[in-house]
Enzyme design. Structure first.
Site, PDB file in Angstrom:
ATOM      1  N   ARG A 234       0.931  -1.235  -0.009  1.00 55.64           N
ATOM      2  CA  ARG A 234       0.063  -0.096   0.061  1.00 55.64           C
ATOM      3  C   ARG A 234       0.801   1.316   0.088  1.00 55.64           C
ATOM      4  O   ARG A 234       1.947   1.061   0.632  1.00 55.64           O
ATOM      5  CB  ARG A 234      -0.934  -0.196   1.011  1.00 55.64           C
ATOM      6  N   GLU A 263      -3.106   7.172  -6.960  1.00 52.80           N
ATOM      7  CA  GLU A 263      -2.811   6.543  -8.149  1.00 52.80           C
ATOM      8  C   GLU A 263      -3.417   7.254  -9.385  1.00 52.80           C
ATOM      9  O   GLU A 263      -4.854   7.159  -9.277  1.00 52.80           O
ATOM     10  CB  GLU A 263      -3.036   5.026  -8.206  1.00 52.80           C
ATOM     11  N   HIS A 281      -0.254  -0.547  -9.801  1.00 50.07           N
ATOM     12  CA  HIS A 281      -1.071  -1.372  -8.951  1.00 50.07           C
ATOM     13  C   HIS A 281      -1.328  -2.541  -9.681  1.00 50.07           C
ATOM     14  O   HIS A 281      -2.677  -3.226  -9.444  1.00 50.07           O
ATOM     15  CB  HIS A 281      -2.078  -0.796  -8.386  1.00 50.07           C
ATOM     16  N   ALA A 283       0.775  -5.727  -9.507  1.00 49.37           N
ATOM     17  CA  ALA A 283       1.376  -6.886  -8.954  1.00 49.37           C
ATOM     18  C   ALA A 283       0.694  -8.265  -8.928  1.00 49.37           C
ATOM     19  O   ALA A 283       1.010  -9.316  -9.131  1.00 49.37           O
ATOM     20  CB  ALA A 283       2.039  -6.708  -7.556  1.00 49.37           C
TER      21      ALA A 283
END
Length: 309
Positions: A234, A263, A281, A283
């Protein structure tokens, strides 16, 4: 019965997930914006819903108060920091997570960011595309010291990968499994020691009041000038202003960030850094992980709505 589905990757490669919801008698409302929903967009879409499959979109009290029929929240992922859990508890709204579904994918990406930052892979690629074949001397990862903050499902997957690189592994977690750590060659260390000694630090802990900005200016200042920071958890875990300064001034070697507090980040300075590898974001965005998360989220939602035996 209406359900809102907010994650952009949900059902992208396995549309049968939507069939499962419809076959259970649910009317599916989809996020058609192409981005993360704002609180106002959530309020409009959630007003008449009994359930939601939720990504990182906000589900705070201002949203929940205009969703009086909401009974179940199925988080598509594991982080719950975007959900007002206390409000859900007072309302009796069930909240579930897809624990373990994306752990291997996130661990893969964390290692990818470590390697890309250490070897300056993104910078080399950009230069080669300009036909610049000059050599860049970068850092080794093999045999170095890795610091892992958060030794849950993802952190443990990172340990298995790091052992293949013959890394010394330091780790911090508030819940410590001494037997597992000993079996896997992991040494317990506090966060300050990790920041001082690790060549690469990777974050895999939840965002709470206790962990917010745990990587702050003082801890960044204690890191080696050759240190690399990786964050796939985060954005709020890192004091981003302090990190931006450290990267601009080359006080640490580099960073790999898949998450930011906002973001995409608003400050244009991020986009000009050669010692930063950025992610969107993403992953957990592999075909296998999204399928596993999707099916688990559907299972959790149907269970909590009482639509499965």
């Amino acid at each position: 019965m209406n359900v809102l589905v907010t994650p952009r990757s949900f059902g992208k490669t396995n549309p049968e997930l939507f069939d499962r919801l419809r076959d259970a008698g649910l009317t599916v409302l989809r996020n058609d914006t192409g981005g993360i929903l704002s609180a106002e967009q959530m309020r409009v879409r959630l007003a008449d819903c009994q359930g939601v499959i939720l990504g990182v979109d906000p589900l705070d009290a201002s949203v929940l108060t205009v969703a009086p029929q909401l009974r179940a929240v199925a988080k598509y992922g594991v982080g719950l920091d975007n959900i007002d859990l206390e409000y859900c508890k007072t309302r009796g709204i069930a909240v579930s997570r897809t624990v373990g579904a994306n752990s291997e994918a996130v661990a893969d990406y964390a290692l990818t960011l470590m390697l890309m930052a250490a070897r300056r892979a993104a910078l080399i690629d950009r230069r080669c595309r300009r036909k610049d074949w000059s050599k860049i001397t970068s850092l080794d990862l093999y045999g170095k010291t890795l610091g892992i903050v958060g030794l849950g499902a993802v952190g443990r997957c990172v340990v298995r990968r790091a052992r293949g690189f013959a890394m010394k592994i330091l780790a911090h977690d508030i819940v410590w499994d001494a037997a597992w750590a000993a079996e896997n060659g992991v040494e317990r260390a506090d966060l300050d020691r990790i920041c001082r000694e690790a060549d690469c630090i990777t974050l895999h802990t939840a965002l709470t009041d206790a962990t917010r900005n745990c990587i702050n200016a003082a801890r960044l200042a204690s890191m080696k000038p050759t240190a690399i920071l990786v964050n796939t958890a985060r954005g709020g875990l890192v004091d981003e202003a302090a990190l931006l300064d450290a990267l601009r001034e080359n006080r640490i070697y580099g960073a790999g960030l898949d998450v930011f507090a906002q973001e995409p980040p608003a400050d244009p300075a991020w986009y000009g850094l050669d010692n930063l590898v950025m992610g969107s974001h993403c992953a957990a965005s592999t075909a296998g992980a999204t399928a596993a998360m999707g099916h688990m989220a559907v299972d959790n939602l149907l269970r909590d709505l009482g639509l499965t035996a």
